[in-house]
Design a protein around this motif. Structure first.
Motif, PDB file in Angstrom:
ATOM      1  N   SER A 112       0.819  -1.207   0.000  1.00 54.00           N
ATOM      2  CA  SER A 112       0.000   0.000   0.000  1.00 54.00           C
ATOM      3  C   SER A 112       0.856   1.262   0.000  1.00 54.00           C
ATOM      4  CB  SER A 112      -0.936   0.005   1.210  1.00 54.00           C
ATOM      5  OG  SER A 112      -0.189   0.102   2.401  1.00 54.00           O
ATOM      6  N   ALA A 113       2.161   1.141   0.146  1.00 54.34           N
ATOM      7  CA  ALA A 113       3.039   2.306   0.197  1.00 54.34           C
ATOM      8  C   ALA A 113       3.413   2.820  -1.192  1.00 54.34           C
ATOM      9  CB  ALA A 113       4.315   1.970   0.967  1.00 54.34           C
ATOM     10  N   HIS A 114       3.085   2.072  -2.253  1.00 50.39           N
ATOM     11  CA  HIS A 114       3.404   2.521  -3.602  1.00 50.39           C
ATOM     12  C   HIS A 114       2.665   3.818  -3.924  1.00 50.39           C
ATOM     13  CE1 HIS A 114       5.410  -1.181  -4.120  1.00 50.39           C
ATOM     14  NE2 HIS A 114       4.395  -1.906  -4.519  1.00 50.39           N
ATOM     15  N   PRO A 159       5.355  11.300  -3.731  1.00 47.57           N
ATOM     16  CA  PRO A 159       6.300  11.670  -4.801  1.00 47.57           C
ATOM     17  C   PRO A 159       6.670  10.479  -5.693  1.00 47.57           C
ATOM     18  CG  PRO A 159       6.947  12.699  -2.765  1.00 47.57           C
ATOM     19  CD  PRO A 159       5.826  11.741  -2.424  1.00 47.57           C
ATOM     20  N   MET A 160       6.749  10.752  -6.986  1.00 43.54           N
ATOM     21  CA  MET A 160       7.100   9.761  -7.998  1.00 43.54           C
ATOM     22  C   MET A 160       8.212  10.342  -8.857  1.00 43.54           C
ATOM     23  SD  MET A 160       6.346   6.832  -9.638  1.00 43.54           S
ATOM     24  CE  MET A 160       4.689   6.404  -9.150  1.00 43.54           C
ATOM     25  N   ARG A 161       9.183   9.524  -9.173  1.00 49.38           N
ATOM     26  CA  ARG A 161      10.243   9.904 -10.113  1.00 49.38           C
ATOM     27  C   ARG A 161       9.825   9.333 -11.473  1.00 49.38           C
ATOM     28  NH1 ARG A 161      15.867  10.533  -8.879  1.00 49.38           N
ATOM     29  NH2 ARG A 161      15.226   9.724  -6.860  1.00 49.38           N
ATOM     30  N   GLU A 175       8.575  19.408 -18.398  1.00 47.26           N
ATOM     31  CA  GLU A 175       8.800  20.586 -17.561  1.00 47.26           C
ATOM     32  C   GLU A 175       9.306  20.152 -16.194  1.00 47.26           C
ATOM     33  OE1 GLU A 175       5.421  23.187 -17.388  1.00 47.26           O
ATOM     34  OE2 GLU A 175       5.847  23.989 -19.369  1.00 47.26           O
ATOM     35  N   THR A 176       9.072  18.891 -15.864  1.00 46.39           N
ATOM     36  CA  THR A 176       9.506  18.319 -14.594  1.00 46.39           C
ATOM     37  C   THR A 176      10.726  17.449 -14.861  1.00 46.39           C
ATOM     38  OG1 THR A 176       7.197  18.250 -13.888  1.00 46.39           O
ATOM     39  CG2 THR A 176       8.764  16.963 -12.606  1.00 46.39           C
ATOM     40  N   GLY A 177      11.753  17.610 -14.056  1.00 45.73           N
ATOM     41  CA  GLY A 177      12.960  16.805 -14.219  1.00 45.73           C
ATOM     42  C   GLY A 177      12.781  15.399 -13.696  1.00 45.73           C
ATOM     43  N   LEU A 178      13.880  14.801 -13.268  1.00 43.58           N
ATOM     44  CA  LEU A 178      13.853  13.420 -12.786  1.00 43.58           C
ATOM     45  C   LEU A 178      13.756  13.310 -11.267  1.00 43.58           C
ATOM     46  CD1 LEU A 178      16.397  11.791 -15.236  1.00 43.58           C
ATOM     47  CD2 LEU A 178      13.926  11.428 -15.141  1.00 43.58           C
ATOM     48  N   ASP A 179      13.627  14.439 -10.576  1.00 48.69           N
ATOM     49  CA  ASP A 179      13.442  14.380  -9.123  1.00 48.69           C
ATOM     50  C   ASP A 179      12.039  13.882  -8.798  1.00 48.69           C
ATOM     51  OD1 ASP A 179      15.981  15.372  -8.548  1.00 48.69           O
ATOM     52  OD2 ASP A 179      15.295  17.449  -8.647  1.00 48.69           O
ATOM     53  N   PRO A 180      11.859  13.189  -7.677  1.00 50.06           N
ATOM     54  CA  PRO A 180      10.523  12.759  -7.274  1.00 50.06           C
ATOM     55  C   PRO A 180       9.625  13.980  -7.028  1.00 50.06           C
ATOM     56  CG  PRO A 180      12.201  11.606  -6.010  1.00 50.06           C
ATOM     57  CD  PRO A 180      12.894  12.694  -6.764  1.00 50.06           C
ATOM     58  N   VAL A 181       8.411  13.930  -7.582  1.00 48.65           N
ATOM     59  CA  VAL A 181       7.468  15.041  -7.452  1.00 48.65           C
ATOM     60  C   VAL A 181       6.061  14.498  -7.227  1.00 48.65           C
ATOM     61  CG1 VAL A 181       8.790  16.668  -8.874  1.00 48.65           C
ATOM     62  CG2 VAL A 181       7.131  15.144  -9.953  1.00 48.65           C
ATOM     63  N   ALA A 231       7.831   6.308  -4.310  1.00 46.07           N
ATOM     64  CA  ALA A 231       8.557   6.805  -3.139  1.00 46.07           C
ATOM     65  C   ALA A 231       9.284   5.681  -2.401  1.00 46.07           C
ATOM     66  CB  ALA A 231       7.601   7.526  -2.198  1.00 46.07           C
ATOM     67  N   ASP A 232       8.738   4.456  -2.469  1.00 46.93           N
ATOM     68  CA  ASP A 232       9.391   3.338  -1.796  1.00 46.93           C
ATOM     69  C   ASP A 232      10.366   2.593  -2.706  1.00 46.93           C
ATOM     70  OD1 ASP A 232       7.680   1.971  -3.454  1.00 46.93           O
ATOM     71  OD2 ASP A 232       6.581   0.944  -1.867  1.00 46.93           O
ATOM     72  N   GLY A 233      10.616   3.139  -3.910  1.00 50.92           N
ATOM     73  CA  GLY A 233      11.610   2.568  -4.814  1.00 50.92           C
ATOM     74  C   GLY A 233      11.098   1.527  -5.780  1.00 50.92           C
ATOM     75  N   HIS A 234       9.815   1.197  -5.723  1.00 50.93           N
ATOM     76  CA  HIS A 234       9.272   0.192  -6.627  1.00 50.93           C
ATOM     77  C   HIS A 234       8.976   0.789  -8.001  1.00 50.93           C
ATOM     78  CE1 HIS A 234       8.607  -2.050  -2.908  1.00 50.93           C
ATOM     79  NE2 HIS A 234       8.630  -3.109  -3.685  1.00 50.93           N
ATOM     80  N   PRO A 235       9.266   0.037  -9.071  1.00 41.33           N
ATOM     81  CA  PRO A 235       8.934   0.519 -10.411  1.00 41.33           C
ATOM     82  C   PRO A 235       7.414   0.511 -10.605  1.00 41.33           C
ATOM     83  CG  PRO A 235       9.877  -1.685 -10.527  1.00 41.33           C
ATOM     84  CD  PRO A 235       9.951  -1.254  -9.095  1.00 41.33           C
ATOM     85  N   MET A 236       6.916   1.559 -11.233  1.00 35.67           N
ATOM     86  CA  MET A 236       5.480   1.702 -11.482  1.00 35.67           C
ATOM     87  C   MET A 236       5.305   2.096 -12.943  1.00 35.67           C
ATOM     88  SD  MET A 236       4.267   1.261  -8.367  1.00 35.67           S
ATOM     89  CE  MET A 236       2.601   1.859  -8.424  1.00 35.67           C
TER      90      MET A 236
END
Length: 114
Positions: free
Chosen positions: A19-21, A48-50, A68-74, A99-104
């Motif tokens: 549920s943390a995704h 936040p999602m990268r 317009e958005t870079g690769l930082d999590p937003v 945010a927890d590092g899982h690919p989405m």
């Protein structure tokens, strides 16, 4: 008894981590919307999602978009079409790291009316 406790603890840990995704909460244009024009592509996330890849495909193939958005999590990702988008059905596909590092990955579509 210890095996039952271990199984329950593992199940709770897996349910909590699943549920943390980050999830896509809202898009612009909205999924399945019919719009007159498109001046931006936005995806809003609950965490936040990268966004590592995004594409826009229309009736004539790939459509060039500029991030317009870079690769930082937003929490809100934005890209804009480089040129005006003609009438037709479009699909946005994206991939990223939650945010927890899982690919989405996910997609949404919309129609630009005449």
């Amino acid at each position: 008894m210890n095996q039952i406790v271990l199984a329950l603890t593992t199940a709770i840990a897996l349910a909590t981590s699943a549920s943390a995704h980050s999830k896509s909460e809202q898009t612009t244009p909205a999924n399945e919307a019919v719009v007159a024009t498109v001046d931006k592509i936005e995806i809003r996330f609950d965490d936040p999602m990268r966004v590592t890849a995004i594409s826009l495909t229309g009736p004539d193939g790939d459509v060039e978009i500029a991030r317009e958005t870079g690769l930082d999590p937003v929490a809100t990702f934005r890209a804009v079409p480089v040129a005006a988008i003609s009438a037709g059905v479009y699909t946005v596909e994206w991939r990223g790291l939650s945010a927890d590092g899982h690919p989405m990955q996910s997609s949404f579509g919309f129609t630009v009316a005449n």
